[in-house]
Scaffold this motif. Sequence first.
Motif, PDB file in Angstrom:
ATOM      1  N   SER A  98       0.825  -1.210   0.000  1.00 20.26           N
ATOM      2  CA  SER A  98       0.000   0.000   0.000  1.00 20.26           C
ATOM      3  C   SER A  98       0.855   1.255   0.000  1.00 20.26           C
ATOM      4  CB  SER A  98      -0.928  -0.006   1.217  1.00 20.26           C
ATOM      5  OG  SER A  98      -1.748  -1.157   1.217  1.00 20.26           O
ATOM      6  N   SER A  99       2.046   1.147   0.581  1.00 23.14           N
ATOM      7  CA  SER A  99       3.010   2.256   0.574  1.00 23.14           C
ATOM      8  C   SER A  99       4.394   1.693   0.817  1.00 23.14           C
ATOM      9  CB  SER A  99       2.656   3.291   1.645  1.00 23.14           C
ATOM     10  OG  SER A  99       2.693   2.711   2.943  1.00 23.14           O
ATOM     11  N   GLY A 100       5.397   2.511   0.535  1.00 22.21           N
ATOM     12  CA  GLY A 100       6.771   2.079   0.718  1.00 22.21           C
ATOM     13  C   GLY A 100       7.357   1.505  -0.559  1.00 22.21           C
ATOM     14  N   SER A 101       8.614   1.091  -0.483  1.00 22.20           N
ATOM     15  CA  SER A 101       9.307   0.567  -1.663  1.00 22.20           C
ATOM     16  C   SER A 101      10.086  -0.697  -1.312  1.00 22.20           C
ATOM     17  CB  SER A 101      10.262   1.620  -2.233  1.00 22.20           C
ATOM     18  OG  SER A 101      11.294   1.912  -1.303  1.00 22.20           O
ATOM     19  N   ILE A 102      10.301  -1.535  -2.342  1.00 23.57           N
ATOM     20  CA  ILE A 102      11.092  -2.759  -2.202  1.00 23.57           C
ATOM     21  C   ILE A 102      12.119  -2.764  -3.322  1.00 23.57           C
ATOM     22  CG2 ILE A 102      11.082  -5.273  -2.110  1.00 23.57           C
ATOM     23  CD1 ILE A 102       8.120  -5.139  -1.341  1.00 23.57           C
ATOM     24  N   VAL A 103      13.385  -2.832  -2.945  1.00 24.16           N
ATOM     25  CA  VAL A 103      14.477  -2.858  -3.911  1.00 24.16           C
ATOM     26  C   VAL A 103      15.233  -4.165  -3.756  1.00 24.16           C
ATOM     27  CG1 VAL A 103      16.642  -1.766  -4.629  1.00 24.16           C
ATOM     28  CG2 VAL A 103      14.684  -0.352  -3.945  1.00 24.16           C
ATOM     29  N   PHE A 104      15.433  -4.860  -4.879  1.00 22.23           N
ATOM     30  CA  PHE A 104      16.143  -6.138  -4.872  1.00 22.23           C
ATOM     31  C   PHE A 104      17.273  -6.082  -5.889  1.00 22.23           C
ATOM     32  CE2 PHE A 104      16.677 -10.487  -6.582  1.00 22.23           C
ATOM     33  CZ  PHE A 104      17.124 -11.106  -5.424  1.00 22.23           C
ATOM     34  N   ALA A 105      18.473  -6.360  -5.416  1.00 19.46           N
ATOM     35  CA  ALA A 105      19.660  -6.347  -6.280  1.00 19.46           C
ATOM     36  C   ALA A 105      19.763  -5.042  -7.069  1.00 19.46           C
ATOM     37  CB  ALA A 105      19.652  -7.552  -7.214  1.00 19.46           C
ATOM     38  N   GLY A 106      19.440  -3.943  -6.386  1.00 17.40           N
ATOM     39  CA  GLY A 106      19.559  -2.629  -6.993  1.00 17.40           C
ATOM     40  C   GLY A 106      18.413  -2.202  -7.871  1.00 17.40           C
ATOM     41  N   ARG A 107      17.358  -3.022  -7.941  1.00 19.75           N
ATOM     42  CA  ARG A 107      16.219  -2.746  -8.821  1.00 19.75           C
ATOM     43  C   ARG A 107      14.936  -2.706  -8.006  1.00 19.75           C
ATOM     44  NH1 ARG A 107      13.869  -7.192 -13.112  1.00 19.75           N
ATOM     45  NH2 ARG A 107      12.183  -5.940 -14.007  1.00 19.75           N
ATOM     46  N   ARG A 108      14.120  -1.708  -8.239  1.00 26.15           N
ATOM     47  CA  ARG A 108      12.850  -1.629  -7.532  1.00 26.15           C
ATOM     48  C   ARG A 108      11.882  -2.676  -8.092  1.00 26.15           C
ATOM     49  NH1 ARG A 108       9.642   3.820  -5.608  1.00 26.15           N
ATOM     50  NH2 ARG A 108       7.874   2.741  -4.663  1.00 26.15           N
ATOM     51  N   ILE A 109      11.304  -3.499  -7.204  1.00 26.11           N
ATOM     52  CA  ILE A 109      10.468  -4.611  -7.668  1.00 26.11           C
ATOM     53  C   ILE A 109       9.030  -4.539  -7.177  1.00 26.11           C
ATOM     54  CG2 ILE A 109      12.428  -6.192  -7.890  1.00 26.11           C
ATOM     55  CD1 ILE A 109      11.456  -7.495  -5.232  1.00 26.11           C
TER      56      ILE A 109
END
Length: 250
Positions: free
Chosen positions: A57-68
Amino acid sequence: MTSLLVLDKVSKMFGGLLALDNVSVALQQGEVIGLIGPNGAGKTTFVNVVTGVLKPSSGSIVFAGRRIDGLRPDRVARAGIARTFQIVQPFPHLTVRENIAAAALFAGGSPTRAEAGRMADIHLAFCGLTREADKLAGSLTLAGRKRLELAKSLASRPKLLLLDEVNAGLNAAEVDDALRLIAEIAAKGITVLLIEHLMKVVSRSCSRIMVLHQGRLIADGPTADVLKDELVIEAYLGRRYAANQMGAGI
């Protein structure tokens, strides 16, 4: 060091229910991390937002330098995140080898069926399933199906592996075998997040523990420190467990 996975102020609402509340964490390559908490704490929601089943619903998730966050689950899998499921459901009318080859072909990026079969043979051997390769997956024991689930997830070539109650229903010897496999997976440089209720498993296999309670991350740190944390004891472990740990010198 650049973190492999970073959640920054991630929340997830279901109607009026806040299932994840402003969760921020970072996972490093090769770590084995336990994720614990009472039923309804938000553990499954955490896994689902990381793997793309749910969008935060909010916030961000970055995996291996990439936003997913916002990517479809198949795209997240191709990026290098794999998961197992607590209720194991292989393709019952395919052989064990065919189940693993399918994961290699569709999630692991194997370019041909021959390459997918080669990858299947590698993971059959690693997970101790070579003798069961030509059996129908539906004929396996629970322990065998758990191993198959693990082999399928590894065939997708993950950098991060989320194991959801991988030891549920196993006897003591089977749990020991599973812990050995988890240690060998981490030794390959794969980050492992272990969602688990068995505290003896968490304390033996994880160098770090994260604790969710009512959607909030109430603790995150070295295993020994978290198991003595007053908030964690009150919310999840209980005084009897804490006393036993102290008596054991942990």
